[in-house]
Structure formats: C-alpha cells, structure tokens
Write a protein that holds these residues in place. Structure first.
Motif, PDB file in Angstrom:
ATOM      1  N   ILE A  52      39.834  69.222  59.220  1.00  0.00           N
ATOM      2  CA  ILE A  52      41.251  69.297  59.598  1.00  0.00           C
ATOM      3  C   ILE A  52      41.439  68.789  61.023  1.00  0.00           C
ATOM      4  O   ILE A  52      42.352  68.003  61.297  1.00  0.00           O
ATOM      5  CB  ILE A  52      41.788  70.735  59.447  1.00  0.00           C
ATOM      6  CG1 ILE A  52      41.891  71.107  57.961  1.00  0.00           C
ATOM      7  CG2 ILE A  52      43.146  70.892  60.139  1.00  0.00           C
ATOM      8  CD1 ILE A  52      42.194  72.570  57.707  1.00  0.00           C
ATOM      9  N   LEU A  53      40.588  69.228  61.937  1.00  0.00           N
ATOM     10  CA  LEU A  53      40.726  68.799  63.332  1.00  0.00           C
ATOM     11  C   LEU A  53      40.526  67.297  63.490  1.00  0.00           C
ATOM     12  O   LEU A  53      41.201  66.657  64.297  1.00  0.00           O
ATOM     13  CB  LEU A  53      39.745  69.576  64.218  1.00  0.00           C
ATOM     14  CG  LEU A  53      40.052  71.063  64.380  1.00  0.00           C
ATOM     15  CD1 LEU A  53      38.952  71.757  65.180  1.00  0.00           C
ATOM     16  CD2 LEU A  53      41.407  71.281  65.010  1.00  0.00           C
ATOM     17  N   HIS A  54      39.637  66.711  62.707  1.00  0.00           N
ATOM     18  CA  HIS A  54      39.425  65.263  62.772  1.00  0.00           C
ATOM     19  C   HIS A  54      40.614  64.508  62.179  1.00  0.00           C
ATOM     20  O   HIS A  54      41.081  63.533  62.761  1.00  0.00           O
ATOM     21  CB  HIS A  54      38.140  64.854  62.054  1.00  0.00           C
ATOM     22  CG  HIS A  54      36.906  65.141  62.839  1.00  0.00           C
ATOM     23  ND1 HIS A  54      36.629  64.537  64.041  1.00  0.00           N
ATOM     24  CD2 HIS A  54      35.874  65.985  62.604  1.00  0.00           C
ATOM     25  CE1 HIS A  54      35.488  64.983  64.514  1.00  0.00           C
ATOM     26  NE2 HIS A  54      35.002  65.881  63.660  1.00  0.00           N
ATOM     27  N   ILE A  55      41.095  64.955  61.033  1.00  0.00           N
ATOM     28  CA  ILE A  55      42.214  64.283  60.372  1.00  0.00           C
ATOM     29  C   ILE A  55      43.473  64.367  61.228  1.00  0.00           C
ATOM     30  O   ILE A  55      44.250  63.417  61.301  1.00  0.00           O
ATOM     31  CB  ILE A  55      42.467  64.892  58.973  1.00  0.00           C
ATOM     32  CG1 ILE A  55      41.288  64.604  58.044  1.00  0.00           C
ATOM     33  CG2 ILE A  55      43.763  64.365  58.366  1.00  0.00           C
ATOM     34  CD1 ILE A  55      41.319  65.391  56.746  1.00  0.00           C
ATOM     35  N   CYS A  56      43.669  65.494  61.892  1.00  0.00           N
ATOM     36  CA  CYS A  56      44.915  65.748  62.622  1.00  0.00           C
ATOM     37  C   CYS A  56      44.897  65.247  64.058  1.00  0.00           C
ATOM     38  O   CYS A  56      45.716  65.683  64.878  1.00  0.00           O
ATOM     39  CB  CYS A  56      45.252  67.230  62.572  1.00  0.00           C
ATOM     40  SG  CYS A  56      45.657  67.772  60.914  1.00  0.00           S
ATOM     41  N   ARG A  57      44.002  64.340  64.376  1.00  0.00           N
ATOM     42  CA  ARG A  57      44.064  63.730  65.706  1.00  0.00           C
ATOM     43  C   ARG A  57      45.391  63.010  65.872  1.00  0.00           C
ATOM     44  O   ARG A  57      45.895  62.857  66.980  1.00  0.00           O
ATOM     45  CB  ARG A  57      42.896  62.779  65.914  1.00  0.00           C
ATOM     46  CG  ARG A  57      41.579  63.520  66.129  1.00  0.00           C
ATOM     47  CD  ARG A  57      40.462  62.561  66.287  1.00  0.00           C
ATOM     48  NE  ARG A  57      40.246  61.950  64.965  1.00  0.00           N
ATOM     49  CZ  ARG A  57      39.199  61.221  64.634  1.00  0.00           C
ATOM     50  NH1 ARG A  57      38.286  60.967  65.527  1.00  0.00           N
ATOM     51  NH2 ARG A  57      39.074  60.732  63.432  1.00  0.00           N
TER      52      ARG A  57
END
Length: 120
Positions: A52-57
């Motif tokens: 999630i943290l990678h996708i939501c950059r």
C-alpha cells in the motif's frame, strides 16, 4: 476478474491479514477516497502495508488499491484504517470541495461547458 480472485481467496488468509477484524475502526473511506503515503515502510511491516505504501506514493483511490492488491475493498479499508491511525498515509476525500469555505464553479459556467461538450 476481481470477483473470481476474491472467490478463490482463502478465508483464513483474509482473517490473518485483517487480524480477525471485519470492519475498519472509524475510518470514513469510500471507493474514490484518495490515499497518499506519508511514510516509508519499516522493517518487519506486514507485506500488505508495504505494498500500500509503495502504490500510494502517488494519490490512489481505495478501489484501485483493492484491484492492485487483489483484496476485497472491505479488507483494504481495514488495512488503510490501521495506516491512517499510525500516520503512515493520509486520505483525501473527494467531498472536500463541498466543505464550507471551498469555492465551487458557477452553475451557469458549468452549463455552458456541458453544452459545448455536447456540441463537439
């Protein structure tokens, strides 16, 4: 395509991913709420949180996250509630424009735009 993936999903895995929860705790998220990472993943973090943290950059809608993770929206909302509580992500609600003090376009202008688009 997603429904097949969800139907084939192991319920035990979903139970484990959410820590046994079936609802997000006080998270006011809808399908089009945009999620933005505010922190980097930390060592030992659950793999779904890291994804999630990678996708939501870049701002990403809840429904897009569900699709990218191949998880039901309800499960994604639970995970997002955890990240929101920890300050790892922020939520931008599309309804923010309708809050008091926000300026909305003039209705007559919008009608002219609509007529122009219909004439194309």
């Amino acid at each position: 395509m997603i429904s097949r993936a969800v139907n084939d999903e192991d319920p035990d895995r979903l139970y484990t991913v959410t820590g046994g929860r079936s609802r997000a705790a006080e998270a006011d998220l809808d399908l089009v709420t945009l999620i933005v990472s505010e922190a980097d993943p930390v060592p030992g973090m659950q793999s779904e949180y890291v994804k999630i943290l990678h996708i939501c950059r870049f701002p990403t809608a809840v429904v897009e996250l569900s699709s990218e993770l191949s998880l039901p929206v309800s499960v994604v909302k639970i995970l997002l509630a955890d990240l929101l509580a920890g300050g790892a992500v922020s939520a931008r609600h599309p309804s923010a424009a309708s809050r008091p003090g926000a300026e909305l376009p003039d209705a007559d202008f919008l009608k002219k735009v609509l007529v122009g688009l219909q004439n194309l």
